[in-house]
Design an enzyme around this catalytic site. Structure first.
Site, PDB file in Angstrom:
ATOM      1  N   GLU A 180     -51.615  -6.007 -13.057  1.00  0.00           N
ATOM      2  CA  GLU A 180     -51.213  -6.358 -11.505  1.00  0.00           C
ATOM      3  C   GLU A 180     -52.501  -5.580 -10.563  1.00  0.00           C
ATOM      4  OE1 GLU A 180     -49.134  -5.252 -13.935  1.00  0.00           O
ATOM      5  OE2 GLU A 180     -48.015  -7.068 -14.264  1.00  0.00           O
TER       6      GLU A 180
ATOM      7  N   PHE B 253     -43.077 -10.745 -11.768  1.00  0.00           N
ATOM      8  CA  PHE B 253     -41.885 -10.291 -11.049  1.00  0.00           C
ATOM      9  C   PHE B 253     -42.074  -8.950 -10.164  1.00  0.00           C
ATOM     10  CE2 PHE B 253     -40.687 -12.031 -14.948  1.00  0.00           C
ATOM     11  CZ  PHE B 253     -39.264 -12.466 -14.883  1.00  0.00           C
TER      12      PHE B 253
ATOM     13  N   HIS C 239     -36.273  -6.722 -13.912  1.00  0.00           N
ATOM     14  CA  HIS C 239     -36.265  -8.261 -13.501  1.00  0.00           C
ATOM     15  C   HIS C 239     -35.405  -8.439 -12.269  1.00  0.00           C
ATOM     16  CE1 HIS C 239     -37.309  -8.192 -17.733  1.00  0.00           C
ATOM     17  NE2 HIS C 239     -38.346  -9.381 -17.498  1.00  0.00           N
TER      18      HIS C 239
ATOM     19  N   ASP D 237     -40.584  -6.499  -9.756  1.00  0.00           N
ATOM     20  CA  ASP D 237     -40.624  -5.295 -10.596  1.00  0.00           C
ATOM     21  C   ASP D 237     -41.674  -4.642 -11.108  1.00  0.00           C
ATOM     22  OD1 ASP D 237     -37.061  -5.713 -11.278  1.00  0.00           O
ATOM     23  OD2 ASP D 237     -38.517  -7.458 -10.880  1.00  0.00           O
ATOM     24  N   TYR D 238     -42.860  -5.531 -11.159  1.00  0.00           N
ATOM     25  CA  TYR D 238     -43.843  -5.414 -11.964  1.00  0.00           C
ATOM     26  C   TYR D 238     -45.068  -5.127 -10.891  1.00  0.00           C
ATOM     27  CZ  TYR D 238     -41.221  -6.793 -15.917  1.00  0.00           C
ATOM     28  OH  TYR D 238     -40.447  -7.046 -16.765  1.00  0.00           O
TER      29      TYR D 238
ATOM     30  N   PRO E 229     -48.058  -1.409 -10.331  1.00  0.00           N
ATOM     31  CA  PRO E 229     -49.374  -0.973 -10.391  1.00  0.00           C
ATOM     32  C   PRO E 229     -50.284  -1.434  -9.512  1.00  0.00           C
ATOM     33  CG  PRO E 229     -48.216  -1.670 -12.457  1.00  0.00           C
ATOM     34  CD  PRO E 229     -47.480  -1.956 -11.406  1.00  0.00           C
TER      35      PRO E 229
HETATM   36  C1  LIG Z   1     -46.270  -4.767 -15.870  1.00  0.00           C
HETATM   37  C2  LIG Z   1     -45.673  -5.930 -16.507  1.00  0.00           C
HETATM   38  N1  LIG Z   1     -46.112  -6.967 -16.264  1.00  0.00           N
HETATM   39  C3  LIG Z   1     -45.861  -8.342 -16.485  1.00  0.00           C
HETATM   40  C4  LIG Z   1     -44.603  -8.262 -17.475  1.00  0.00           C
HETATM   41  C5  LIG Z   1     -44.225  -9.544 -18.008  1.00  0.00           C
HETATM   42  N2  LIG Z   1     -44.534  -9.719 -19.236  1.00  0.00           N
HETATM   43  C6  LIG Z   1     -43.473  -9.386 -20.349  1.00  0.00           C
HETATM   44  S1  LIG Z   1     -44.160  -9.471 -21.807  1.00  0.00           S
HETATM   45  C7  LIG Z   1     -45.606 -10.418 -21.268  1.00  0.00           C
HETATM   46  C8  LIG Z   1     -46.909 -10.656 -22.418  1.00  0.00           C
HETATM   47  C9  LIG Z   1     -47.022  -9.196 -23.070  1.00  0.00           C
HETATM   48  O1  LIG Z   1     -47.956  -9.790 -24.031  1.00  0.00           O
HETATM   49  P1  LIG Z   1     -48.699  -8.753 -25.255  1.00  0.00           P
HETATM   50  O2  LIG Z   1     -48.896  -7.349 -24.653  1.00  0.00           O
HETATM   51  O3  LIG Z   1     -49.698  -9.523 -25.865  1.00  0.00           O
HETATM   52  O4  LIG Z   1     -47.400  -8.445 -26.128  1.00  0.00           O
HETATM   53  P2  LIG Z   1     -46.594  -9.307 -27.072  1.00  0.00           P
HETATM   54  O5  LIG Z   1     -45.490 -10.207 -26.159  1.00  0.00           O
HETATM   55  O6  LIG Z   1     -47.507 -10.277 -27.788  1.00  0.00           O
HETATM   56  O7  LIG Z   1     -46.003  -8.531 -28.286  1.00  0.00           O
HETATM   57  C10 LIG Z   1     -45.537 -10.199 -19.833  1.00  0.00           C
HETATM   58  C11 LIG Z   1     -46.619 -10.735 -19.024  1.00  0.00           C
HETATM   59  C12 LIG Z   1     -44.213  -7.060 -17.631  1.00  0.00           C
HETATM   60  N3  LIG Z   1     -43.012  -6.954 -18.468  1.00  0.00           N
HETATM   61  N4  LIG Z   1     -44.531  -5.977 -17.071  1.00  0.00           N
END
Ligand SMILES: Cc1ncc(C[n+]2csc(CCOP(=O)(O)OP(=O)(O)O)c2C)c(N)n1
Ligand SMILES: Cc1ncc(C[n+]2csc(CCOP(=O)(O)OP(=O)(O)O)c2C)c(N)n1
Ligand SMILES: [Mg+2]
Ligand SMILES: [Mg+2]
Lengths: 410, 338, 338, 410
Positions: free
Chosen positions: C60, C83, C129, C85-86, C89
């Site tokens: 972010e 979201f 969320h 919430d994110y 950063p």
């Molecule tokens: C700071 C933050 N940004 C965005 C999200 C939304 N989000 C949840 S899981 C995800 C994808 C994560 O991918 P990866 O790190 O490859 O893990 P995987 O799900 O493949 O195990 C996203 C973008 C979040 N939870 N936290």
């Protein structure tokens, strides 16, 4: 200065999309047994070749080959298989439970089970894991109760975290499992802090940090590597590269230009790139990293190459952005099938025993689900009382929350 | 008992806690060999060694992130952010992690960390060495926010913060590190020596969190303030001759509402003073609380005297700083309201 | 003119701006090929190509950081944070950079960026969320914070935000993406179809920033609110039968103070409703402003109905959410005050 | 698992401290001319050896040797020398001015002048720099007025940024110089965004990003590298490794375990480690990186090895934490002396011309200072009117700031 044509923005694209098969040659695999095993005290930069290759132990026939063969006790491998089967069975049932609206949300670890379970079997019980939402295998391998897990998923009044969190965000200090955050990446640098604390106290415990390929782009990933490198923290820095974030593939996270393991070398951290679907490779490299950390040689970063077999979560539909049969075509196969093949090939298990084991874990999961559901759920309204909502914000409930609780109860 | 500056008092608190509790560790940028850009940790690395007191990379998010991890292990980390203006990269670890981990794990994991940061202006530091971000912290449930106004409180509150099982943000108004500052920047600098609140015991003591101090009793109106502004308010009271009760909040949140309500109920008038920008500043919450709890006692609108809603300018610093003239004018206006 | 959901209205605004202005680019996590986890950018990459609409790494801070750099070049970036919430950063780049660069360079460089983020609860999203961080933005001078309550405003405000030369944080209350939500979670979900505010022109139009809307005229008291809570407030008004004037602020800061002051001056009573946690929430600033500007017209204390000062719990979501009962009770209390 | 002794926290320590000479062997230098010059379109990972070596052109006698010799027009080098001398003269006088309390604060670039000046001479005038507070050389090399700079330092009413910023935080869009932030690292990722914008628009301009060794630990550094790598942004990512942050040496920033250039390779970015006190090496490698970027081959990260010759700022006293004569003992010498030696050795300049040049720049600086001081200063109260404080928060002054301005003026 040479004359150049107009610039153009490069936006990485996966080789496959719905209706177009993935060309997995981008994975750059090494043959089983081909990658060297450096000494446990090897200088970080000397691992640059291993970070660019792929450590594999199991060959196509299920035989363990090469310098990374962990020569593991067959009973340990059987225990690993059981934990994997249990995790998969658990996941499958919970996905269904979500579809049945018994639980509000779920995230499975289909296809990635070998990684965290193999690692946990290489750790001491009091080593601390800082997981993401996709390492439920740690809890299962360490014997956390399935019923407790399910009560968390059901958000009922036996939920150990009192309904505060969405499903899958477990916490169990007793099982060396740090509270899962909804915010990606934050736990990675915390793991380094925990490991630094162990070193500060002259302890012998180490930490195990977890992150996905997508989340390596977050700031905390960089902080974690910096602090781990500077203070030589006793930590294993795991990157689970399952090829996908949500709808974006690992190229959008930087995987096109370098391996994820290369980040470690760039920070002066010993780094390995490992077949995450090869239980023996997971065990062997995790042991190597754990011993390295425990002996004061500092952190190891491990990129686990695997594939997210299921949807990102129950809110996701991967057929929108990748070929439906992608996992079937993934060249590193299924970790459960591969370990089974090995145990059958070495005679550690028979077909019958395998079938029995599958039955046993299924029954265990079914029984747990039955019990957990008997305690009710969010849907049925059997949740922790609303008044508990004001606890645990601080150690003691401060005056303003006493007032708010009274208003809420009014 | 010796007269200490606020820097010495803070150093003494850290020294006492490093000595008493093996789990206390101190880290931050330049806090080790050098002893901190404001010298608050001078000599501590030498005394306690590099694994108890050490320098960190320049990564505020990393500093708070490792602190949370250390706390999960069982340590009591005391982290320094070099200037409050630089705490934003650590905001996620503070809000999403330190403040939330007890709640989301239902007490399974906690984050008893203390994060010290110098704040406030008046040193020609411009927009990136002058900020007072307390409102960004008081909005975050799970955090405690503390700001002392003098050496005695600084030491006692810092020890209480380190001993507290919740995450505490400890804001140090840097303009009063070396002496109380009444806002008259054109007058000679006053040292702490001779000021009663600079008499600081050598050993362990605490000033409890969530307790405000009546800095100056009075009957005509109530001034709610904290940090440097306590001294500015006192100057304004002195100069206007208005018999105001000055309340030094000390703990901004959770806070000592009773002391505030008792005072305003008694005086019926209230002025709130802070250095931070006005809109959505902590003064807004104080205004809301006072009007919610004392509405029927209020004889005049509550006034806020604050920094303007602009970044803290370098050259126009004293036009920005809410000095005794502006505070005094507000006191008079509130008194003149029928 | 078609009936649109808020998602369609937002998508339409983005489409209009991509079409009109070559300098508009859209990026964020999953916004490209997939079209966004809430589908707000569905089809836009296909229509405008990967250099106008593209996925980003999960960073972010990086997303807002590159947006600031692109704006310095001359683009008008529209970034999505998946979201609200994110967004922590990205807080440093928002506060220290986007909000400050015009000021610190005396207009030499500017940051006309728009940052969209879904916010608010009511979808069983739990603590990560569901957050409504608007007060963390309204405290930051240099930023504009906007939150629509319906499809028509969403499109008009979003176009105004993209065209605005200041950095704008555009908060999208996700609970009303697909229909107005009155807080009665146990009743069937209502779609936007048939709601007048869902009639949205296809082309370009703006709803001016800094202008509040009188959502429901009334004489008995004034309700100040925004986003989802506009509909909750309306339900409470309907159910209590109190003739309240509901003001939908739309632009939270800088805001349309005149409309607020006119209304409270007329009604003499005020209730403020928001979903965010209470302490130092934006309701505190609204309370302060109203009591500063309307003190002598107030016949009862201003009440705030807000989320509790706890993280947003998953299982106890409806005990947390400030629904029509709580709002209605506040309306009654304020009316009953003599 | 092998038995290990208690863990211990490793905290990096510099080899020198006050009273103890620095052992500079940690720098790991290459001889002049020894490092190869890869093709302009070399794949990022193929630069791993260059990222670990040190590109140098000038030998001890001032001769240009090896494949990186830029074969530069002597007039360009003379212009470079003049800009360096001017920067140094400017810095020296401003340090004194601060001591005389004419200006409130200052940061000099003593010892590092070659880096940004050499780079700017390799860029086109409309390429955009995103500097830190130690790249005043860019403004001087690009011809920004010394009087304007000094008015900013004096915070007087001709300060182009209206007294808003502390001294040295310049801004000049016209000179391709982005507004300096007080917050470390933020500009690095912005530079990448600017470069992405240039690519999106099909432009040919590139960006030049600047950061110190210490600040590489910040989150924005990681974001910058990730985005630059993923989108192949046309940007030069400069890291000025002057061995020190404030009181902490480069080991605390991660420099003990790997070079700073290694970060680039770990992110799939072509990376060079270069003698930053060698003007010819700076020019040659900057040209290489600029051409690479402009031709669409993507970013280059360059670690410049140099030494912070002076105090961190006028608020700092380095004798508290490092040997007083450290700079004199720094093995890469003084960039100004080294370029001078080269120009004398090649006959491009005579001793007399050098002396004259020095006089000219000194006179220019003195004259500028005289003029700037005639416009008053913060100390003398000749600052922009307080009412201007409310401008530029937004494009237009909103109602609440109109009210506040009125209150302030009351
Ligand atoms: C700071 C933050 N940004 C965005 C999200 C939304 N989000 C949840 S899981 C995800 C994808 C994560 O991918 P990866 O790190 O490859 O893990 P995987 O799900 O493949 O195990 C996203 C973008 C979040 N939870 N936290
Ligand atoms: C975010 C942030 N954290 C801390 C500081 C305080 N600070 C200013 S300069 C500095 C040292 C920077 O060192 P380096 O990056 O090596 O740059 P150099 O001064 O050597 O050029 C520090 C810690 C800051 N300005 N911003
Ligand atoms: Mg992934
Ligand atoms: Mg440095």
């Amino acid at each position: 200065m040479s004359q150049c044509s107009p610039l153009k923005l490069h936006v990485p694209e996966p080789t496959g999309r719905p209706g177009r098969e993935t060309d997995f040659s981008y994975l750059n695999l090494s043959p089983a047994g081909a990658v060297r095993r450096p000494a446990i005290d090897t200088p970080p930069l000397a691992t640059v070749d291993v970070a660019d290759a792929l450590v594999r132990v199991l060959d196509d026939d299920g035989h363990a080959v090469g310098p990374w063969d962990p020569k593991a006790d067959p009973q340990l491998l059987v225990a690993g298989l059981r934990a994997m089967l249990k995790t998969r069975s658990f996941d499958a049932r919970m996905v269904v439970a979500q579809r049945q609206k018994k639980i509000s949300f779920y995230m499975q670890s289909l296809g990635e089970e070998a990684i965290c379970i193999g690692q946990v079997l290489a750790l001491e019980p009091d080593d601390m894991c800082f997981p993401t939402y996709r390492q439920q295998g740690i809890l299962i391998a360490r014997g956390y109760g399935l019923v407790d897990m399910m009560c968390q998923l059901l958000s009922n009044d036996r939920d150990p975290v009192k309904g505060r969190q969405m499903p899958v965000m477990y916490s169990s200090r007793r099982h060396g499992f740090f509270s899962v955050s909804g915010n990606l990446g934050t736990q990675y640098v915390q793991a380094v802090g925990w490991a630094m604390a162990s070193a500060i106290k002259g302890d012998t415990r180490i930490a195990s940090a977890w992150i996905g390929d997508g989340a390596t782009a977050e700031a905390d990933f960089h902080s974690a590597l910096t602090f781990a490198s500077v203070y030589r923290a006793p930590v294993i820095l795991n990157i689970v590269n399952n090829q996908w974030a949500i709808s974006s593939f690992q190229g959008i996270a930087g995987g096109e230009a370098a391996t994820f393991a290369a980040h470690g070398v760039g920070n002066g951290i010993a780094s390995l790139r490992v077949d995450g679907n090869d239980f023996l490779a997971v065990l062997a490299t995790s042991r190597w990293a754990a011993e390295r950390a425990r002996c004061g040689f500092g952190p190891t970063l491990i990129e686990w190459v695997t594939y997210r077999g299921g949807a990102h979560s129950t809110s996701d539909d991967p057929s929108k952005y990748r070929p439906a049969d992608d996992w079937q075509r993934f060249p590193l196969g299924d970790p459960v099938a591969r370990l089974k093949l090995h145990l059958l090939a070495t005679g550690a298990l028979t077909d019958d025993q395998c079938t029995r084991m599958q039955q046993e874990v299924d029954e265990e999961v079914v029984a747990a689900q039955k019990e957990a559901e008997s305690y009710g759920s969010l849907a049925s309204g059997h949740v922790h009382d609303a008044s508990t909502m004001f606890d645990d914000v601080y150690r003691d409930v401060p005056a303003h929350l006493v007032r708010q609780r009274a208003q809420q109860q009014a | 008992m010796a007269s200490m500056t606020m820097i010495q008092a803070i150093r003494s608190a850290l020294d006492v806690m490093l000595e008493r509790d093996d789990n206390v560790v101190i880290f931050g940028q330049d806090v080790g060999f050098f002893g901190g850009v404001f010298r608050c940790t001078d000599g501590l690395q030498k005394k306690y060694g590099t694994s108890r007191v050490f320098d960190t990379p320049i990564a505020e998010g990393g500093i708070v992130g490792v602190a949370v991890g250390m706390a999960a292990y069982g340590l009591r980390p005391v982290a320094e952010i070099q200037f409050a203006d630089y705490f934003y990269p650590a905001y996620d670890q503070l809000v999403s992690e330190a403040a939330r981990v007890r709640y989301r794990s239902a007490g399974d994991f906690t984050a008893p960390i203390t994060v010290r940061m110098p704040c406030g202006g008046g040193i020609y530091g411009g927009q990136t060495h002058s900020q007072s971000p307390e409102a960004l912290l008081t909005h975050v449930c799970g955090l405690r926010t503390v700001m002392p106004s003098n050496p005695y409180d600084a030491k006692g509150l810092l020890i209480a913060s380190i001993e507290c099982d919740d995450p505490v943000i400890f804001l140090e108004p840097k303009r009063i590190y070396n002496g109380p500052f009444d806002g008259h920047h054109d007058k000679p600098v006053v040292p702490w020596t001779g000021v009663p609140q600079s008499e600081v015991p050598d050993g362990h003591y605490t000033v409890p969190l969530e307790s405000a101090a009546i800095f100056r009793p009075g009957t005509a109106l109530t001034v709610l303030t904290y940090g440097t502004m306590v001294w500015v308010a006192e100057a304004a009271v002195r100069e206007t001759g208005i018999d105001a009760e000055i309340i030094d909040l000390r703990s901004l949140w959770p806070m000592d509402l009773d002391t505030v309500v008792d005072s305003v109920t008694k005086t019926g008038r209230c002025v709130i003073v802070h250095e931070a920008t006005r809109t959505s500043g902590f003064g807004a919450e104080l205004t809301a609380l006072v009007q919610e709890h004392c509405f029927f006692h209020l004889e005049a609108p509550i006034e806020r005297v604050t920094g303007w809603d602009t970044p803290y300018p370098h050259a126009q610093e004293w036009a920005y700083f809410p000095g005794p003239e502006r505070v005094g004018a507000a006191l008079r206006r509130v008194m003149e309201t029928a």
